[in-house]
Design a protein around this motif. Structure first.
Motif, PDB file in Angstrom:
ATOM      1  N   GLU A   1      16.522  -2.984  -2.502  1.00  0.00           N
ATOM      2  CA  GLU A   1      17.354  -2.440  -3.618  1.00  0.00           C
ATOM      3  C   GLU A   1      17.113  -0.762  -3.231  1.00  0.00           C
ATOM      4  O   GLU A   1      18.042   0.012  -3.557  1.00  0.00           O
ATOM      5  N   LEU A   2      15.791  -0.462  -3.123  1.00  0.00           N
ATOM      6  CA  LEU A   2      15.577   1.168  -2.851  1.00  0.00           C
ATOM      7  C   LEU A   2      16.402   1.448  -1.437  1.00  0.00           C
ATOM      8  O   LEU A   2      16.848   2.719  -1.900  1.00  0.00           O
TER       9      LEU A   2
ATOM     10  N   CYS B   1       0.788  -1.232  -0.081  1.00  0.00           N
ATOM     11  CA  CYS B   1       0.036   0.060   0.061  1.00  0.00           C
ATOM     12  C   CYS B   1       0.924   1.377   0.050  1.00  0.00           C
ATOM     13  O   CYS B   1       0.229   2.431   0.517  1.00  0.00           O
ATOM     14  N   HIS B   2       2.105   1.302  -0.541  1.00  0.00           N
ATOM     15  CA  HIS B   2       2.860   2.497  -0.692  1.00  0.00           C
ATOM     16  C   HIS B   2       3.296   2.434  -1.961  1.00  0.00           C
ATOM     17  O   HIS B   2       3.606   1.352  -2.790  1.00  0.00           O
ATOM     18  N   THR B   3       3.429   3.691  -2.493  1.00  0.00           N
ATOM     19  CA  THR B   3       4.261   3.659  -4.032  1.00  0.00           C
ATOM     20  C   THR B   3       5.625   3.818  -3.602  1.00  0.00           C
ATOM     21  O   THR B   3       6.326   4.076  -2.494  1.00  0.00           O
ATOM     22  N   ARG B   4       6.369   3.720  -4.816  1.00  0.00           N
ATOM     23  CA  ARG B   4       7.903   3.720  -4.785  1.00  0.00           C
ATOM     24  C   ARG B   4       8.290   5.245  -4.032  1.00  0.00           C
ATOM     25  O   ARG B   4       9.338   5.223  -3.267  1.00  0.00           O
ATOM     26  N   ASP B   5       7.797   6.086  -4.606  1.00  0.00           N
ATOM     27  CA  ASP B   5       8.126   7.522  -4.027  1.00  0.00           C
ATOM     28  C   ASP B   5       7.766   7.594  -2.645  1.00  0.00           C
ATOM     29  O   ASP B   5       8.492   8.362  -1.842  1.00  0.00           O
ATOM     30  N   GLU B   6       6.742   7.230  -1.950  1.00  0.00           N
ATOM     31  CA  GLU B   6       6.354   7.308  -1.032  1.00  0.00           C
ATOM     32  C   GLU B   6       7.375   6.662   0.158  1.00  0.00           C
ATOM     33  O   GLU B   6       7.853   6.958   1.052  1.00  0.00           O
ATOM     34  N   LEU B   7       7.875   5.341  -0.306  1.00  0.00           N
ATOM     35  CA  LEU B   7       8.755   4.487   0.425  1.00  0.00           C
ATOM     36  C   LEU B   7      10.099   5.219   0.157  1.00  0.00           C
ATOM     37  O   LEU B   7      10.798   5.321   1.396  1.00  0.00           O
ATOM     38  N   ALA B   8      10.451   5.835  -0.905  1.00  0.00           N
ATOM     39  CA  ALA B   8      11.731   6.548  -0.959  1.00  0.00           C
ATOM     40  C   ALA B   8      11.722   7.729   0.014  1.00  0.00           C
ATOM     41  O   ALA B   8      12.895   8.091   0.823  1.00  0.00           O
TER      42      ALA B   8
END
Length: 289
Positions: A128-129, A82-89
């Motif tokens: 990896e992120l 439930c998170h986008t990549r940008d949110e996680l970053a």
């Protein structure tokens, strides 16, 4: 603040896990538990992350507060569900900028109240992120299931994927389990795939029979029949249930350390009593880490 991979390289680690409370009373209990466990000098402590980020800010607050106001080394859990990549970053960047050095990267289970999605489909994608955002600052851990992930149908495939994930990470921490053989079989399997990443076993002492059976079912851990029979025979006596649970967990810890486990990770459920008793039973050194 030390990195967990560095701590593991120096010798066995002893660590505790907590979850972010949802109420003021729960927060007061957690703070009391932290005050009781801090004198034991844990190698590190971890803070879980609610499904879909439901405890996102509380997790961040507790981790940063530990970093700034205690002697304990925190590790923040982070889930991709439930998170986008940008949110996680962005979350990772906040931890990086706050000086946090340890992250547990998880795919995450689907929350019950919303439709789940995974922009990062695997835990290894989150690893990896975290490498990219952290710029080398983070020691990154991943989860391991000694008896196989509950969603996995073929154990051999589960072990192969686990070895790949662990190789990309710096360390692993297992879900709780009840027999040393389950842990050793998992370790042997990932080693056969060429993975030598340290895997810290997670231990959850039984203090409530029905609760631990429910947790075991959700996590895929086999609950031993003999232990279940002993506990159900005294389930109306909370003190006796706790006594048996602590006795069994203490022996499991001894067996794991004797077998060469790189440490012990205690699931505290935000209470200190059982963990402190097991710590004392094992004669573990306090306030030396």
């Amino acid at each position: 603040m030390p990195r967990i991979d560095e701590l593991l390289a120096a010798g066995p680690t002893y660590s505790f896990e907590f979850f972010p409370p949802r109420t003021d009373a729960g927060e007061a209990k957690l703070r009391a538990t932290l005050n009781e466990l801090e004198p034991l000098g844990p190698s590190f402590v971890s803070v879980t992350y609610g499904a879909g980020g439901s405890t996102r800010e509380r997790t961040h607050q507790i981790v940063v507060d530990m970093l700034e106001h205690t002697t304990m080394t925190p590790m923040a859990h982070l889930t991709a569900v439930c998170h986008t990549r940008d949110e996680l970053a962005d979350i990772l960047a906040r931890y990086r900028d706050a000086g946090v050095k340890n992250i547990l990267a998880l795919r995450g289970d689907a929350p019950q109240d919303v439709e789940p999605f995974w922009e990062l489909e695997r835990a290894i994608d989150l690893v990896e992120l975290a490498r990219e955002v952290g710029g080398g600052q983070f020691a990154i851990g991943v989860a391991a299931h000694p008896e196989g992930h509950p969603s996995s149908r073929v154990l051999a495939e589960d072990r192969r994927h686990l070895a790949t994930k662990l190789t990309a990470a710096d360390f692993g921490v297992t879900q709780f389990f009840f027999t040393v053989d389950a842990y050793l079989a998992m370790v042997d399997a990932v080693r056969s795939h060429g993975c030598d990443t340290p895997i810290v076993p997670g231990v959850m002492p039984v203090t409530n029979v029905r609760q631990i059976e429910r947790f075991a079912q959700l996590s895929g851990a086999a609950f031993p029949t003999e232990l279940g029979d002993r506990l159900h025979a005294v389930e109306d006596d909370a003190a006796e249930v706790a006594r048996i649970g602590i006795e069994v967990a203490t022996q499991l810890c001894r067996d794991l350390l004797d077998a060469g486990a790189p440490g012990l990770h205690f699931y505290t459920l935000n209470s200190s009593t059982a963990t402190r008793e097991i710590y004392a039973n094992l004669g573990l050194p306090a306030a030396t880490r």
